[in-house]
Scaffold this active site. Structure first.
Site, PDB file in Angstrom:
ATOM      1  N   GLN A 153      46.329 -30.251 -32.154  1.00 45.23           N
ATOM      2  CA  GLN A 153      47.053 -28.886 -30.872  1.00 45.23           C
ATOM      3  C   GLN A 153      48.512 -29.716 -30.358  1.00 45.23           C
ATOM      4  O   GLN A 153      48.871 -31.115 -29.776  1.00 45.23           O
ATOM      5  CB  GLN A 153      46.349 -28.760 -29.664  1.00 45.23           C
ATOM      6  CG  GLN A 153      44.854 -28.156 -29.856  1.00 45.23           C
ATOM      7  CD  GLN A 153      43.510 -29.323 -30.289  1.00 45.23           C
ATOM      8  OE1 GLN A 153      43.752 -30.415 -30.095  1.00 45.23           O
ATOM      9  NE2 GLN A 153      42.563 -28.493 -30.733  1.00 45.23           N
ATOM     10  N   GLU A 154      49.515 -28.648 -29.970  1.00 47.54           N
ATOM     11  CA  GLU A 154      51.235 -29.503 -29.902  1.00 47.54           C
ATOM     12  C   GLU A 154      50.826 -30.813 -28.679  1.00 47.54           C
ATOM     13  O   GLU A 154      50.781 -31.676 -28.384  1.00 47.54           O
ATOM     14  CB  GLU A 154      52.300 -28.351 -29.252  1.00 47.54           C
ATOM     15  CG  GLU A 154      52.534 -27.445 -30.768  1.00 47.54           C
ATOM     16  CD  GLU A 154      52.729 -26.154 -30.245  1.00 47.54           C
ATOM     17  OE1 GLU A 154      53.854 -26.361 -29.615  1.00 47.54           O
ATOM     18  OE2 GLU A 154      53.329 -25.388 -31.303  1.00 47.54           O
TER      19      GLU A 154
END
Length: 172
Positions: A70-71
């Site tokens: 996830q960013e």
């Protein structure tokens, strides 16, 4: 006898090098980690947090931290402390997200704990037709402008093709 010697050598010459593995979801981070550490494909679900494995290459010990894709996890500074190398897993088939990978990479590399770290980019999924070449990925990520030591390696993580060559760059 060789195993005994290796264990004794590690006791007296224990030098660990920290590597963090980053990349967006489905880039192949888990596959790279487990292919390198166990030489096999491990079926996984998306990583929440991190996975850690210790590998030894040419009597050099590496502690490899695979962070979630996830960013928002790319900005978890706690992973960056004492990092000597950053491995970036890039999905060579995902042209839509390559710019996001570049943006997140540069945000991470701005952190003082990784500014001097070596950078290895695994251009994963090179076996898929119509994937981006390593030249295209290098251009999208603007690697030629980086002052850090970096290397981009074409790979296909499922069978392990190209992974040893990338790790040899780190060892050298």
């Amino acid at each position: 006898m060789g195993i005994l010697f290796t264990r004794i050598w590690r006791l007296f010459n224990h030098q660990e090098h920290k590597i963090i593995i980053v990349g967006l979801d489905n880039a192949g981070k888990n596959t790279i980690l487990y292919q390198v550490s166990m030489n096999e494909v491990v079926h996984t679900s998306p990583t929440i947090g991190s996975n850690v494995e210790e590998i030894v290459i040419n009597n050099t010990c590496f502690l490899m931290w695979d962070t979630g894709g996830q960013e928002s996890l790319w900005s978890w500074n706690t992973y960056y402390t004492n990092t000597e190398f950053v491995i970036v897993a890039v999905d060579s088939t995902d042209r839509e997200k390559i710019s996001v990978t570049g943006e997140e990479l540069y945000k991470m590399l701005a952190h003082e704990d990784v500014q001097k770290a070596g950078l290895l980019i695994f251009a994963n999924k090179q076996d898929v037709k119509e994937c981006m070449t390593i030249a295209e990925i290098s251009q999208f990520l603007k690697l030629k402008k980086k002052d850090q030591q970096w290397h981009i390696q074409a790979c296909c993580a499922l069978p392990g093709k190209g992974l040893c060559q990338g790790l040899e760059w780190i060892v050298s």
